[in-house]
Enzyme design. Structure first.
Site, PDB file in Angstrom:
ATOM      1  N   ASP A  37       0.646  -1.240  -0.141  1.00 22.03           N
ATOM      2  CA  ASP A  37       0.046   0.020  -0.010  1.00 22.03           C
ATOM      3  C   ASP A  37       0.758   1.357  -0.015  1.00 22.03           C
ATOM      4  O   ASP A  37       0.387   2.291   0.121  1.00 22.03           O
ATOM      5  CB  ASP A  37      -0.813  -0.029   1.316  1.00 22.03           C
ATOM      6  N   HIS A 239      26.719   5.632 -12.996  1.00 23.20           N
ATOM      7  CA  HIS A 239      25.437   5.928 -12.386  1.00 23.20           C
ATOM      8  C   HIS A 239      25.464   5.409 -11.125  1.00 23.20           C
ATOM      9  O   HIS A 239      24.238   4.630 -10.487  1.00 23.20           O
ATOM     10  CB  HIS A 239      24.313   5.227 -13.266  1.00 23.20           C
ATOM     11  N   ASP A 256      27.078  14.208  -7.849  1.00 24.12           N
ATOM     12  CA  ASP A 256      26.111  14.456  -9.382  1.00 24.12           C
ATOM     13  C   ASP A 256      25.090  14.419  -8.555  1.00 24.12           C
ATOM     14  O   ASP A 256      24.182  13.559  -8.355  1.00 24.12           O
ATOM     15  CB  ASP A 256      26.268  13.377 -10.311  1.00 24.12           C
ATOM     16  N   ASP A 267      20.797  20.307 -12.309  1.00 21.65           N
ATOM     17  CA  ASP A 267      21.857  19.210 -12.625  1.00 21.65           C
ATOM     18  C   ASP A 267      23.482  19.395 -12.218  1.00 21.65           C
ATOM     19  O   ASP A 267      23.682  19.963 -13.366  1.00 21.65           O
ATOM     20  CB  ASP A 267      21.463  18.454 -13.810  1.00 21.65           C
ATOM     21  N   HIS A 346      30.910   9.376 -22.254  1.00 19.08           N
ATOM     22  CA  HIS A 346      29.443   9.857 -22.420  1.00 19.08           C
ATOM     23  C   HIS A 346      29.574  11.209 -23.340  1.00 19.08           C
ATOM     24  O   HIS A 346      30.478  11.800 -23.566  1.00 19.08           O
ATOM     25  CB  HIS A 346      28.910  10.001 -21.123  1.00 19.08           C
ATOM     26  N   HIS A 350      23.011  17.510 -22.233  1.00 22.45           N
ATOM     27  CA  HIS A 350      21.712  17.263 -22.750  1.00 22.45           C
ATOM     28  C   HIS A 350      20.715  18.445 -22.424  1.00 22.45           C
ATOM     29  O   HIS A 350      21.121  19.254 -21.512  1.00 22.45           O
ATOM     30  CB  HIS A 350      21.135  16.115 -21.822  1.00 22.45           C
ATOM     31  N   HIS A 357      16.825  15.146 -17.974  1.00 24.42           N
ATOM     32  CA  HIS A 357      17.222  14.739 -19.234  1.00 24.42           C
ATOM     33  C   HIS A 357      15.962  15.359 -20.134  1.00 24.42           C
ATOM     34  O   HIS A 357      14.967  14.524 -20.361  1.00 24.42           O
ATOM     35  CB  HIS A 357      17.458  13.316 -19.708  1.00 24.42           C
ATOM     36  N   GLU A 380      28.795  18.907 -19.037  1.00 22.88           N
ATOM     37  CA  GLU A 380      29.323  17.924 -18.080  1.00 22.88           C
ATOM     38  C   GLU A 380      30.550  16.822 -18.591  1.00 22.88           C
ATOM     39  O   GLU A 380      30.325  15.651 -18.770  1.00 22.88           O
ATOM     40  CB  GLU A 380      28.204  17.227 -17.761  1.00 22.88           C
ATOM     41  N   TYR A 384      37.297   9.432 -16.601  1.00 22.02           N
ATOM     42  CA  TYR A 384      37.272   8.346 -15.736  1.00 22.02           C
ATOM     43  C   TYR A 384      38.310   7.298 -16.280  1.00 22.02           C
ATOM     44  O   TYR A 384      38.481   6.692 -17.597  1.00 22.02           O
ATOM     45  CB  TYR A 384      35.867   7.547 -15.906  1.00 22.02           C
ATOM     46  N   ARG A 402      34.270  14.594 -13.076  1.00 26.72           N
ATOM     47  CA  ARG A 402      33.259  14.920 -14.001  1.00 26.72           C
ATOM     48  C   ARG A 402      32.936  16.422 -13.451  1.00 26.72           C
ATOM     49  O   ARG A 402      32.805  16.784 -12.063  1.00 26.72           O
ATOM     50  CB  ARG A 402      31.859  14.214 -14.030  1.00 26.72           C
ATOM     51  N   GLU A 404      29.727  19.301 -13.972  1.00 30.85           N
ATOM     52  CA  GLU A 404      28.506  19.642 -14.683  1.00 30.85           C
ATOM     53  C   GLU A 404      28.111  20.943 -14.013  1.00 30.85           C
ATOM     54  O   GLU A 404      27.875  21.212 -12.944  1.00 30.85           O
ATOM     55  CB  GLU A 404      27.865  18.418 -14.359  1.00 30.85           C
TER      56      GLU A 404
HETATM   57  N1  GLY Z   1      22.827  13.068 -13.538  1.00 34.09           N
HETATM   58  C1  GLY Z   1      22.340  12.807 -14.605  1.00 34.09           C
HETATM   59  C2  GLY Z   1      23.050  13.609 -15.669  1.00 34.09           C
HETATM   60  O1  GLY Z   1      24.112  14.132 -15.461  1.00 34.09           O
HETATM   61  O2  GLY Z   1      22.645  13.424 -16.648  1.00 34.09           O
HETATM   62 MN    MN Z   2      23.343  15.921 -16.617  1.00 33.23          MN
HETATM   63 MN    MN Z   3      24.180  15.055 -13.437  1.00 28.92          MN
END
Ligand code: GLY
Ligand code: MN
Ligand code: MN
Length: 434
Positions: A37, A239, A256, A267, A346, A350, A357, A380, A384, A402, A404
């Site tokens: 529930d 992730h 992040d 973000d 990557h 975005h 995103h 970003e 790595y 990273r 960002e």
């Molecule tokens: N935190 C997700 C990204 O950086 O795209």
């Molecule tokens: Mn991002």
């Molecule tokens: Mn991010």
């Protein structure tokens, strides 16, 4: 805050795009159960929110261009004092009109009886399909009801994917939307600072995450996605959300995390040296990512293709990795072969908006989209080096970095929404040491 007039303007623009012989139908997000529930915290569907600002589940918006008795029609839950004592207040159809600017509103229980007749004779029906099973089934049910109507109702000749129109609108942020995104960015920056205060050597990643979440909730925001709090080798897991590791002096801590304010996301990623000083290797790599980000942010300008930021970041990262001997051969060859993707796997950014995103096509007529004022992107870049990468000397391994930030395409160049949080190497060290 987004004013009711802005929601009305969006509905008007969408109807204008769809045409007077069309109808548009958008559903609220359903409640989703976590187990038994217990429900997940409710988050409104971004498209539905964009058009209504209406925060409840069990609601459907129908836009009926040209309808004499009202174009914006909402079906929603009726007031119910007994249920409201258990579940909290409901808005109800009357206030949907009075407070949310709808032209007309009906109880959601009556939608199967009312909506099919409203769709009768419309040539095209714009909606999402193939997303929510329940909505798909409902849609077909309405079509059956319409066909079975006395004398045989005329069903729409075309079903059109709503995203093509709606997501084009969502891509351009208004001043009110940018203001909310700036607030979301300020809170995320504040949360990073709070997290840093908890990031002493020996602390667990979840303690840092707790400080982050506390700062967001203390400002009335929620996380815009599950935060990544990664120390040491965990920084190399793109992730990582387990948050179970420990922080050790000399390791990096990659955070992040974004805040969400009135459904608008931020973000931010920062990579901090635990204990306050980067090692020689971390410093070399951080400097490359910092330079890459600066170069990429310089490409977030009206008239630049979306891909220019990534191309600029890639050039700087590859040049840096070649200079350090982490990539063999010339930068040009490493870019051509794609060998650098081992370390930079990557893209550089975005769209960001209601969704972290965010929606919007990245290519138009098979070309990268050209940036225009009002669009907002993340920038970003990262490097790595996996802990088990035996192709590089051991001193480089297990390092993930990273940086960002959220950047709006302004009329006079890139506008950093996340400027409140330092990113320069010396400032990052100073903040950590403090
Ligand atoms: N935190 C997700 C990204 O950086 O795209
Ligand atoms: Mn991002
Ligand atoms: Mn991010």
């Amino acid at each position: 805050m987004i004013a009711p007039a802005e929601f009305a303007r969006r509905r008007g623009e969408l109807m204008q795009m769809a045409g007077v012989d069309a109808a548009l139908v958008v559903a609220a997000a359903p409640r989703r159960m976590r187990n038994a529930d217990a429900a997940w915290p409710y988050r409104q569907d971004s498209d539905f929110h964009y058009l209504t600002g209406f925060p409840e589940p069990d609601a459907v918006l129908a836009l009926l261009p040209g309808r004499a008795s009202g174009q914006a029609v909402l079906f929603c839950r009726e007031r119910d004092p007994a249920r409201e004592r258990i579940e909290g207040a409901r808005i109800g159809p009357e206030d949907a009109v009075a407070r949310f600017g709808m032209d007309d509103a009906f109880p959601i229980e009556d939608i199967d009886d009312i909506l099919p007749g409203m769709l009768e004779g419309r040539t095209r029906l714009y909606c999402h399909f193939g997303r929510e099973n329940e909505f798909d089934a409902q849609l077909l049910r309405w079509m059956r009801r319409l066909r079975a109507a006395r004398g045989g109702g005329v069903v729409p000749r075309e079903f059109v994917a709503l995203g093509h129109l709606l997501h084009e609108l969502r891509l351009y942020k208004s001043p009110a939307e940018l203001a909310l995104m700036k607030r979301a960015a300020r809170i995320a920056a504040e949360a990073q600072r709070a997290a840093l205060r908890a990031a002493r050597p020996g602390a667990a990643e979840y303690e840092v995450e707790a400080a982050l979440l506390h700062a967001m909730r203390a400002h009335g925001a929620v996380p815009s996605y599950p935060p990544i709090v990664a120390a040491g080798v965990n920084t190399c897991v793109m992730h990582y959300t387990a948050s179970r590791g420990k922080l050790a002096r000399g390791d990096l801590l990659l955070i992040d995390a974004g805040a969400e304010v009135e459904c608008y996301a931020s973000d931010i990623t920062r990579t901090w040296p635990v204990g306050g000083r980067f090692t020689r290797e971390q410093r070399a790599l951080y400097g490359i990512v910092e330079d890459a980000q600066r170069a990429a942010i310089g490409e977030v300008r009206a008239g630049c293709p979306f891909t220019a930021a990534h191309d600029a970041a890639t050039r700087v990262i590859v040049r840096g990795l070649c200079a350090l001997g982490l990539l063999d051969g010339s930068p040009r060859a490493a870019i051509r072969s794609g060998e650098y993707k081992r370390f930079f796997p990557h893209k550089t950014g975005h769209w960001i908006g209601l969704d972290v995103h965010d929606v919007g096509d990245y290519r138009v007529d098979d070309q990268p989209r050209v940036l225009e004022p009002g669009m907002v992107v993340t920038v970003e870049p990262g490097i790595y080096i996996a802990p088990d990468d035996t192709t590089v000397p051991a001193k480089w391994r297990g390092v993930g970095i990273r940086i960002e930030d959220d950047v709006a395409v302004g009329a006079r160049g890139p506008e950093l929404l996340t400027a409140a949080l330092p990113r320069r190497l010396d400032e990052v060290e100073a903040l950590c040491a403090a």
